[in-house]
Design an enzyme around this catalytic site. Structure first.
Site, mmCIF file in Angstrom:
data_model
loop_
_atom_site.group_PDB
_atom_site.id
_atom_site.type_symbol
_atom_site.label_atom_id
_atom_site.label_comp_id
_atom_site.label_asym_id
_atom_site.label_seq_id
_atom_site.Cartn_x
_atom_site.Cartn_y
_atom_site.Cartn_z
ATOM 1 N N SER A 120 43.907 78.443 83.830
ATOM 2 C CA SER A 120 42.587 77.816 83.799
ATOM 3 C C SER A 120 42.245 77.170 82.463
ATOM 4 C CB SER A 120 41.517 78.840 84.177
ATOM 5 O OG SER A 120 41.574 79.969 83.327
ATOM 6 N N LYS A 154 35.474 75.339 93.152
ATOM 7 C CA LYS A 154 36.073 74.361 92.220
ATOM 8 C C LYS A 154 36.406 73.091 92.997
ATOM 9 C CE LYS A 154 36.784 77.855 88.935
ATOM 10 N NZ LYS A 154 37.377 79.154 88.730
ATOM 11 N N HIS A 159 42.554 76.818 90.425
ATOM 12 C CA HIS A 159 42.592 75.436 89.926
ATOM 13 C C HIS A 159 43.682 74.591 90.581
ATOM 14 C CE1 HIS A 159 39.647 76.403 86.832
ATOM 15 N NE2 HIS A 159 40.270 77.566 86.772
HETATM 16 C C1 PLP Z 1 36.903 80.484 88.321
HETATM 17 C C2 PLP Z 1 38.031 81.407 88.485
HETATM 18 C C3 PLP Z 1 37.869 82.620 89.155
HETATM 19 C C4 PLP Z 1 36.513 83.108 89.588
HETATM 20 O O1 PLP Z 1 36.062 82.446 90.697
HETATM 21 P P1 PLP Z 1 34.493 82.435 91.004
HETATM 22 O O2 PLP Z 1 34.406 82.037 92.411
HETATM 23 O O3 PLP Z 1 33.911 81.462 90.057
HETATM 24 O O4 PLP Z 1 34.010 83.834 90.762
HETATM 25 C C5 PLP Z 1 38.968 83.391 89.386
HETATM 26 N N1 PLP Z 1 40.189 83.024 88.925
HETATM 27 C C6 PLP Z 1 40.381 81.878 88.253
HETATM 28 C C7 PLP Z 1 41.743 81.522 87.767
HETATM 29 C C8 PLP Z 1 39.300 81.041 87.996
HETATM 30 O O5 PLP Z 1 39.466 79.938 87.287
#
Ligand code: PLP
Length: 415
Positions: free
Chosen positions: A206, A266, A234
Site C-alpha cells: 500500500s 478503494k 490495492h
Molecule cells: C485500506 C487497506 C485495508 C483496510 O481496508 P478498509 O476497508 O479501509 O478497512 C486493509 N489492507 C490494505 C492493504 C489496505 O490498503
C-alpha cells in the site's frame, strides 16, 4: 443544566482533579512526544468539488487536484454507482438494522457475494464491513494458538494486527523476499512443531506500490504446507488484464492462493471488503469470524452500489487502460526530472524524501500550488523513508499529470 453545573464546579473546592482531567494529564505527554517527532497528524476537511471530476476537491476552502485517494478508477462518483446507491436506499431504507446472522443479510448483500465469487472464479465470497475487520476476522477464525503466522515486513497494519491477534507465533520476513520467507519457515529443531503455518501478504503494497512475488511465495507455501493469504486492497479492479488483481497479474488461480481478500472502498469506490475462496473456507468464517458475526451488516445501498461498481469494473476496461497510461506518463516525466522512482507499475507511485519534516514541507509546497499529495511518515512507513505517496486515478487527465510533474520539479532535491 450546563450553566448551573459550571457554577457548582467553580464553587466546589478543586483539590482532586476530575476524571477527565486525570485522563488528559495522563495522555498529554504522549501527544507532546508525537508532536516533537514531527508525527502529529491533522485532518483536513476535504470535499469533492465536482462529481464529474472526483480528483477536484476543496481542501479547507481551497480548490485543489488531489493525488492521494485510493479511488483508482473514479468509481466513487460514477453515475450508475450513485444511482444504484440512491435507488437501494429508497427501496430498502438506509441501515441494515442487524448483523448478517440475525436480520441484516439482505438480497443486495447476497447478490453481491455471488457476483464477487463469480468474478473471482471461486465457489463463494463473503462481504465484511471493512477491510480492517475482514483481516482481523479471517485470523480470528482460522489461526490457532501455537500456529505460526509469517508476514511481509511491509504488510498493511490491519494484516499485522491480524497476525498478532490469536496467540500465534508471529514472524516477519524481508520485504517481497520468498527466500527469506523460506528460511523463516525452515523447521528449527529446538522449537515445538507448530500446528499450522500461515503466510499473509499484501498483493500490492500500500505504501510502495510493488506487487508481491506471489508465484515464488506460492511455491514456498506449497513446499512447506503453509497457507497463503493475500490482501489485495490495492490490486483488485486495478491490475491484471481484466481487473482481477494480483492473482491475475501473477498468473495464479484461487486454488493456489486459497484465501483472497480485497477491499471495496478503494478501486471499487464504495465501502467494505470481501474474502473469496472455497465453500468450506467461507462457511468456517460465517461460523467463527468474530468481526463478521458481531457487527452490523453494511447498509443494503452500499451493497447495491458495489454491485454496480463491479459491473463497471467488468464493462469499462478503458478505465484501467487510461489509468495505466497516466501512470506511464508520470513515470516517464519523473525519470526525465531525475526523480527516483519505485519499481511500481500500479497507481501507487511514492517519492521517498527521508525524514518527517522533509516530507511535510514537500507536501505543503505542493498544496501551495493547488496539489494535494499526502506526506506519509512513520509509523506508517519505516524510519527514514518518509515520502510523498502519489496515487493516480482514471479521473485524472494528462494535464493533471503535467501540473504535478511541473510542481515536483520545483521541490528541493538532495543530489
Ligand atoms: C485500506 C487497506 C485495508 C483496510 O481496508 P478498509 O476497508 O479501509 O478497512 C486493509 N489492507 C490494505 C492493504 C489496505 O490498503
Amino acid at each position: 443544566m450546563p450553566m448551573r453545573l459550571a457554577i457548582a464546579r467553580q464553587n466546589s473546592p478543586q483539590r482532586m482533579p476530575d476524571s477527565a482531567q486525570s485522563l488528559d494529564t495522563y495522555l498529554e505527554a504522549d501527544l507532546a512526544a508525537i508532536a516533537a517527532a514531527q508525527r502529529y497528524r491533522r485532518r483536513r476537511i476535504v470535499a469533492c468539488a465536482d462529481l464529474d471530476k472526483p480528483t477536484r476537491v476543496n481542501v479547507d476552502g481551497r480548490d485543489c487536484i488531489h493525488f492521494c485517494s485510493n479511488d483508482y478508477l473514479g468509481l466513487s462518483t460514477h453515475a450508475s454507482v450513485r444511482e444504484a446507491f440512491a435507488t437501494a436506499a429508497n427501496r430498502y431504507g438506509v441501515g441494515s438494522g442487524a448483523s448478517h446472522l440475525i436480520t441484516g443479510h439482505g438480497p443486495e448483500h447476497h447478490a453481491l457475494e455471488e457476483e464477487l465469487a463469480a468474478f473471482m472464479g471461486t465457489p463463494r465470497a463473503l462481504v465484511y464491513s471493512t477491510g480492517y475487520m475482514c483481516n482481523l476476522g479471517i485470523a480470528s477464525a482460522l489461526v490457532r494458538r501455537g500456529d505460526r503466522v509469517l508476514e511481509d515486513r511491509l504488510n498493511h497494519a490491519s494484516l499485522i494486527d491480524a497476525g498478532l491477534a490469536n496467540g500465534a507465533r508471529f514472524e516477519r520476513y524481508a520485504h517481497a523476499n520468498a527466500e527469506a520467507l523460506e528460511k523463516t519457515l525452515e523447521p528449527k529443531a529446538q522449537r515445538p512443531t507448530p500446528q499450522r503455518s500461515w503466510i499473509f501478504t499484501d498483493g500490492v503494497f500500500s505504501m510502495d506500490g510493488d506487487v508481491a512475488p506471489l508465484k515464488a511465495l506460492h511455491s514456498v507455501a506449497t513446499k512447506h504446507d503453509a497457507t497463503l493469504m493475500i490482501d489485495d486492497a490495492h490490486g483488485f479492479g486495478v491490475i491484471g488484464a481484466t481487473g482481477r488483481g494480483s492473482l491475475e497479474y501473477c498468473g495464479l488461480t484461487p486454488r493456489e492462493v486459497p484465501i483472497y481478500m480485497a477491499t471495496l472502498g478503494k478501486a471499487a469506490g464504495v465501502f467494505g471488503a470481501f474474502v473469496a475462496g472455497s465453500e468450506t473456507l467461507i462457511e468456517t468464517l460465517i461460523q467463527k469470524s468474530r468481526t463478521y458475526i458481531y457487527t452490523t451488516a453494511v447498509p443494503p445501498a452500499v451493497a447495491a452500489a458495489t454491485r454496480a461498481a463491479l459491473k463497471v469494473i467488468q464493462t469499462e476496461p478503458w478505465r484501467r487502460e487510461r489509468l495505466h497510461a497516466l501512470i506511464a506518463k508520470f513515470r516517464q516525466g519523473a525519470r526525465e526530472l531525475g526523480l527516483t522512482l519505485f519499481d511500481s507499475s500500479t497507481p501507487i507511485q511514492p517519492l521517498i524524501l527521508g525524514d518527517e519534516a522533509q516530507a511535510l514541507t514537500a507536501s505543503e509546497r505542493l498544496l501551495e500550488r493547488g496539489l494535494l499529495v499526502a506526506a506519509i511518515r512513520p509509523p506508517t512507513v519505516p524510519q527514514g523513508t518518509s515520502r510523498l505517496r502519489i496515487t493516480f486515478s482514471t479521473a485524472h487527465d494528462m494535464e493533471d499529470v503535467e501540473r504535478l510533474l511541473d510542481a515536483l520539479s520545483y521541490l528541493p532535491r538532495e543530489h
